[in-house]
Design an enzyme around this catalytic site. Sequence first.
Site, PDB file in Angstrom:
ATOM      1  N   GLY A 149      23.998 -75.643  21.072  1.00 40.52           N
ATOM      2  CA  GLY A 149      24.012 -77.040  21.504  1.00 40.52           C
ATOM      3  C   GLY A 149      22.706 -77.798  21.306  1.00 40.52           C
ATOM      4  O   GLY A 149      22.622 -78.976  21.678  1.00 40.52           O
TER       5      GLY A 149
ATOM      6  N   LYS B  85      27.931 -89.063  35.141  1.00 43.26           N
ATOM      7  CA  LYS B  85      28.411 -89.704  33.901  1.00 43.26           C
ATOM      8  C   LYS B  85      29.642 -90.591  34.142  1.00 43.26           C
ATOM      9  O   LYS B  85      29.856 -91.559  33.424  1.00 43.26           O
ATOM     10  CB  LYS B  85      28.718 -88.657  32.832  1.00 43.26           C
ATOM     11  CG  LYS B  85      27.460 -88.014  32.246  1.00 43.26           C
ATOM     12  CD  LYS B  85      27.789 -87.077  31.092  1.00 43.26           C
ATOM     13  CE  LYS B  85      26.547 -86.352  30.613  1.00 43.26           C
ATOM     14  NZ  LYS B  85      26.773 -85.456  29.493  1.00 43.26           N
TER      15      LYS B  85
ATOM     16  N   THR C 240      23.046 -87.904  33.370  1.00 42.73           N
ATOM     17  CA  THR C 240      23.582 -86.541  33.260  1.00 42.73           C
ATOM     18  C   THR C 240      24.310 -86.148  34.542  1.00 42.73           C
ATOM     19  O   THR C 240      24.519 -86.986  35.437  1.00 42.73           O
ATOM     20  CB  THR C 240      22.464 -85.539  32.869  1.00 42.73           C
ATOM     21  OG1 THR C 240      23.070 -84.280  32.589  1.00 42.73           O
ATOM     22  CG2 THR C 240      21.410 -85.369  33.949  1.00 42.73           C
TER      23      THR C 240
END
Length: 408
Positions: free
Chosen positions: A213, A56, A52
């Site tokens: 999300g 990335k 994360t």
Amino acid sequence: MQCGLLGEKLGHSYSPQIHAKLGCYRYCLYEKSPSELEHFIRNGDYRGLNVTIPYKKTVLPYCDALSPEASRLGAVNTLVRMSDGSLYGHNTDYFGFQSMAQRLNINYSGKKVLVLGSGGAATTVRAVMEEQGANVVTVSRSGENNYKNLDLHKNCAVIVNATPVGMYPNNGMSPVNLSIFPNLEAVMDLIYNPAKTKLLLDAESMGLKTENGLWMLVAQAYESAKYFTRSFIDEALIPHIHRELKREMENIILIGMPGCGKSTNGRLLAKALNKQFVDADEKIVELTGCSIPEIFQLHGEEYFRKLETQALTDICKGSGQVIATGGGCVTRPENIPLLHQNGTVIWIRRPVEQLPTAGRPLSQANDMNRMYEVRMPLYQRCAHYTIDCGPSPEETVKRLITLLDEVE
Ligand code: NAP
């Protein structure tokens, strides 16, 4: 087998909870500084990693091979150590967003989709939407399409927020004003804390389709778990885990007339659901060091209502709570989105003649029937569900639990 989440600052993450429901592997949080990263990636004791912010893209050079999605997006959120020791990079955010967008049941082909933000998540959203045949416009603070010329895109059908605007702890902020888009069908927000950002609450009030999300978070984890374990995992786990997580994260908020049993029932309900109990009036007493009757006597109702909004702003940002509100909280319109952002609101109805008035300044000073007439439509508008107070707190809590079990 050991897996985990790699990032610089992880704070509270839902990933360990989600992966515990996906498979039999240990899942740890690996907070690594940029200087520790290379050593950890090359020598760390793991089979698979989720990656994360802000790594990335940083992990790309360490991958011996990339999936088509990771290669196309130039970003990896899942690293898998293969049996020969080589590292394979995937991007399961792609699957995650694809799955989230599918939930809305929209044919995106030929439609204008505005993607807010130009970071990693926005790149993923853009790629998925383009594959669906949408005409995608990226809105960036510094780009050709920006927040000052949004009226160029009044005809957009879908908006996706891929910025952190509105995310905890900055709840209540929205990146755009939706009223300028007359053709809007749906709004998606990659944020899941709060469950409903201001953007989603606005969209909901306009009758639009919405999705937050959380589904993407669960779906990308599911896809990663398949790579970690190299085995079949039933896709039906996605809705199952999504539902469980949603239930764990949501606040149950009790509204109703003073004395209808919000605090007594709330305490019992919190215990039964293994949630934390919070009484908004008690928070105000804590905040001011004065009792509620004293606040009313010294400063009047308007002052109390301001304190109440302040207290609800703080309390309702939290999740996984049962919250007992003050009877008059629905009289201030600005309190409603505070309650709704993370909460299922339940109105406990109790006949006026059964409401106790001792120690309740407003109840003593007012005609309760008149007060009920004024507040009834406000409770009705604010509540997602209504139950009648039972003959005992145990019976009321039973009704509340049955109701919560029945609803999605
Ligand atoms: P990122 O790479 O930091 O990009 C965020 C973008 O948002 C920036 O590039 C910036 O674009 C814009 N932005 C930042 N601050 C802003 C502000 N104050 N006002 C307006 N725009 C602002 O982050 P990301 O990884 O893409 O993540 C974006 C959001 O998606 C985050 O909220 C993250 O939590 C969420 N996310 C969710 C999932 C999920 O599974 N649900 C997965 C990934 C990400 P411009 O500079 O071009 O305006």
